[in-house]
Motif scaffolding. Structure first.
Motif, PDB file in Angstrom:
ATOM      1  N   THR A 151      10.991  12.830  -4.050  1.00 26.67           N
ATOM      2  CA  THR A 151      10.035  12.203  -4.968  1.00 26.67           C
ATOM      3  C   THR A 151      10.214  12.688  -6.400  1.00 26.67           C
ATOM      4  O   THR A 151      10.267  11.895  -7.339  1.00 26.67           O
ATOM      5  N   ASN A 152      10.327  14.010  -6.588  1.00 28.20           N
ATOM      6  CA  ASN A 152      10.377  14.542  -7.947  1.00 28.20           C
ATOM      7  C   ASN A 152      11.753  14.413  -8.600  1.00 28.20           C
ATOM      8  O   ASN A 152      11.936  14.841  -9.739  1.00 28.20           O
ATOM      9  N   MET A 170       7.938   3.500  -5.798  1.00 23.35           N
ATOM     10  CA  MET A 170       7.758   4.218  -7.063  1.00 23.35           C
ATOM     11  C   MET A 170       6.748   3.484  -7.927  1.00 23.35           C
ATOM     12  O   MET A 170       6.942   2.323  -8.306  1.00 23.35           O
ATOM     13  N   GLN A 191      -3.905   5.021  -4.624  1.00 23.98           N
ATOM     14  CA  GLN A 191      -4.028   6.359  -4.066  1.00 23.98           C
ATOM     15  C   GLN A 191      -5.239   6.438  -3.140  1.00 23.98           C
ATOM     16  O   GLN A 191      -6.294   5.867  -3.418  1.00 23.98           O
ATOM     17  N   THR A 215       0.179  17.045  -1.526  1.00 23.53           N
ATOM     18  CA  THR A 215       0.737  15.856  -2.177  1.00 23.53           C
ATOM     19  C   THR A 215       2.175  16.166  -2.573  1.00 23.53           C
ATOM     20  O   THR A 215       2.571  17.334  -2.630  1.00 23.53           O
ATOM     21  N   SER A 219       4.634  13.087  -7.848  1.00 20.98           N
ATOM     22  CA  SER A 219       3.997  11.842  -7.416  1.00 20.98           C
ATOM     23  C   SER A 219       2.761  11.537  -8.247  1.00 20.98           C
ATOM     24  O   SER A 219       2.242  12.392  -8.972  1.00 20.98           O
ATOM     25  N   THR A 220       2.261  10.304  -8.120  1.00 20.86           N
ATOM     26  CA  THR A 220       1.007   9.936  -8.778  1.00 20.86           C
ATOM     27  C   THR A 220      -0.132  10.760  -8.204  1.00 20.86           C
ATOM     28  O   THR A 220      -1.069  11.118  -8.927  1.00 20.86           O
ATOM     29  N   ASN A 239       8.541  15.946  -0.418  1.00 17.48           N
ATOM     30  CA  ASN A 239       8.389  14.572   0.060  1.00 17.48           C
ATOM     31  C   ASN A 239       7.062  14.412   0.784  1.00 17.48           C
ATOM     32  O   ASN A 239       6.539  15.357   1.385  1.00 17.48           O
ATOM     33  N   GLN A 240       6.550  13.167   0.773  1.00 14.00           N
ATOM     34  CA  GLN A 240       5.241  12.930   1.363  1.00 14.00           C
ATOM     35  C   GLN A 240       5.202  13.225   2.856  1.00 14.00           C
ATOM     36  O   GLN A 240       4.181  13.668   3.379  1.00 14.00           O
ATOM     37  N   THR A 257      -2.055  10.455  -1.284  1.00 14.84           N
ATOM     38  CA  THR A 257      -0.832   9.688  -1.491  1.00 14.84           C
ATOM     39  C   THR A 257      -1.183   8.205  -1.608  1.00 14.84           C
ATOM     40  O   THR A 257      -2.350   7.820  -1.471  1.00 14.84           O
ATOM     41  N   ASP A 258      -0.182   7.363  -1.854  1.00 21.39           N
ATOM     42  CA  ASP A 258      -0.409   5.926  -1.879  1.00 21.39           C
ATOM     43  C   ASP A 258      -0.926   5.486  -0.516  1.00 21.39           C
ATOM     44  O   ASP A 258      -0.435   5.934   0.520  1.00 21.39           O
TER      45      ASP A 258
END
Length: 340
Positions: A151-152, A170, A191, A215, A219-220, A239-240, A257-258
């Motif tokens: 993710t990052n 994303m 989210q 989280t 990430s958002t 990672n999520q 998370t989403d």
């Protein structure tokens, strides 16, 4: 013009794919570092774009022209992108010369981008979309190189050109648009909190006080928790899916998370569920280098075709195949918005 209002995307009652213990075992394997690992695939196993190509900006010269001066990014125009074109340009020509499209993806998120344990192949909604883009640029026997990107590392991978694009749930936001270019939105999420069914956690609110909330870094969700922790102790992971493992091991009390990703995790583990309602507006886009304006327009053309056809569109077929069981009630993709 604001994107269509965030749909209420509630997860269907949890349907175990494998037993919870089995999920933990699979997830734990996914924690092995995968940065830079590539999988090349010839041909498109997923559905390709529609046969009719729309060209709103005709000609390669217009397609390759520099993007117009962008207006200040705001929540009201964040999802705007360049108008679609089937024309070429420096970036599209570079991909054709290589004979392959290198795409940054996830390999750990069930339904979106994950490695099927039975076949070893990458599958999911994002993977099908990546193949459709490759097929449009390179033809029916398109070679796609999938590179697993944490993710990052999504933004650095695009900026440093270690990938041609990232297709990895994303979220389009103003901070990221300062560093990379985005296509129009291809999915709308938000989210939300994921926690065990018996938990007293109710939503993204004071019920998180004193709880360990996981989280993904970059990430958002991390940004939202930085802005408002609600008294929670924040744990970040690469990672999520790592968050689901921490939840299963008792090392975290909840995940932010989403909701689209949270619903996929709930489908893997029937002991967890979404809590409360989505508290942000999360349009997903394909990320590309800011200099690759011709590629942005080409991807937007593919997305235009992918959405077309109503209930019989490639987008709806992919939605029904990968997402409908866990995210029911979505009537179609978000409408595209353009800045020029």
């Amino acid at each position: 013009m604001r994107a269509r209002a965030l749909r209420e995307l509630r997860a269907a009652p949890a349907r175990p794919v494998v037993a919870a213990v089995g999920v933990l075992a699979v997830a734990a394997v996914a924690l092995v570092p995968v940065v830079g690992r590539e999988v090349a695939e010839a041909g498109g196993a997923g559905s390709g774009p529609a046969a009719t190509h729309r060209t709103d900006v005709p000609g390669a010269a217009q397609a390759a022209k520099a993007a117009p001066a962008a207006a200040e990014c705001t929540p009201g125009n964040v999802a705007e992108s360049l108008r679609p074109s089937s024309g070429g340009g420096a970036a599209v020509d570079r991909i054709k010369a290589k004979g392959q499209l290198v795409v940054g993806v996830d390999q750990n998120t069930y339904r979106w981008g994950y490695r099927n344990p039975h076949t070893g192949k990458l599958e999911g909604f994002d993977i099908d979309l990546a193949r459709a883009i490759a097929e449009d640029i390179l033809g029916p026997d398109a070679k796609v190189v999938f590179r697993a990107v944490p993710t990052n590392q999504r933004v650095p991978a695009v900026r440093e050109r270690s990938v041609d694009m990232v297709v990895r749930t994303m979220t389009i936001n103003c901070a990221r648009k300062e560093q990379v270019a985005f296509s129009t939105a291809y999915f709308q999420g938000g989210q939300q909190v994921l926690a065990p069914k018996g938990s007293k956690i109710e939503a993204f609110d004071g019920s998180l006080r004193g709880k360990r909330v996981c989280t993904a870094a970059g990430s958002t969700g991390e940004s939202e928790l930085a802005a408002q922790r609600h008294g929670a102790r924040v744990l970040t992971v690469p990672n999520q899916l790592d968050c689901l493992v921490r939840l299963q091991l008792g090392e975290a009390d909840a995940v932010v998370t989403d909701n689209a990703l949270a619903a996929a995790q709930a489908a893997q583990d029937p002991t967890v569920e979404l809590k409360g309602e989505p508290f942000t507006d999360e349009p997903y886009g394909v990320a590309m280098n800011k200099d690759d304006t011709d590629l942005v327009r080409r991807v937007n053309k593919v997305l235009d075709d992918y959405r077309g056809g109503g209930d019989g569109s490639d987008w709806m077929r992919a939605y029904r195949k990968w997402l409908a069981a866990d995210l029911p009630g979505v009537s179609g993709p978000p409408s595209p918005e353009y800045s020029d």
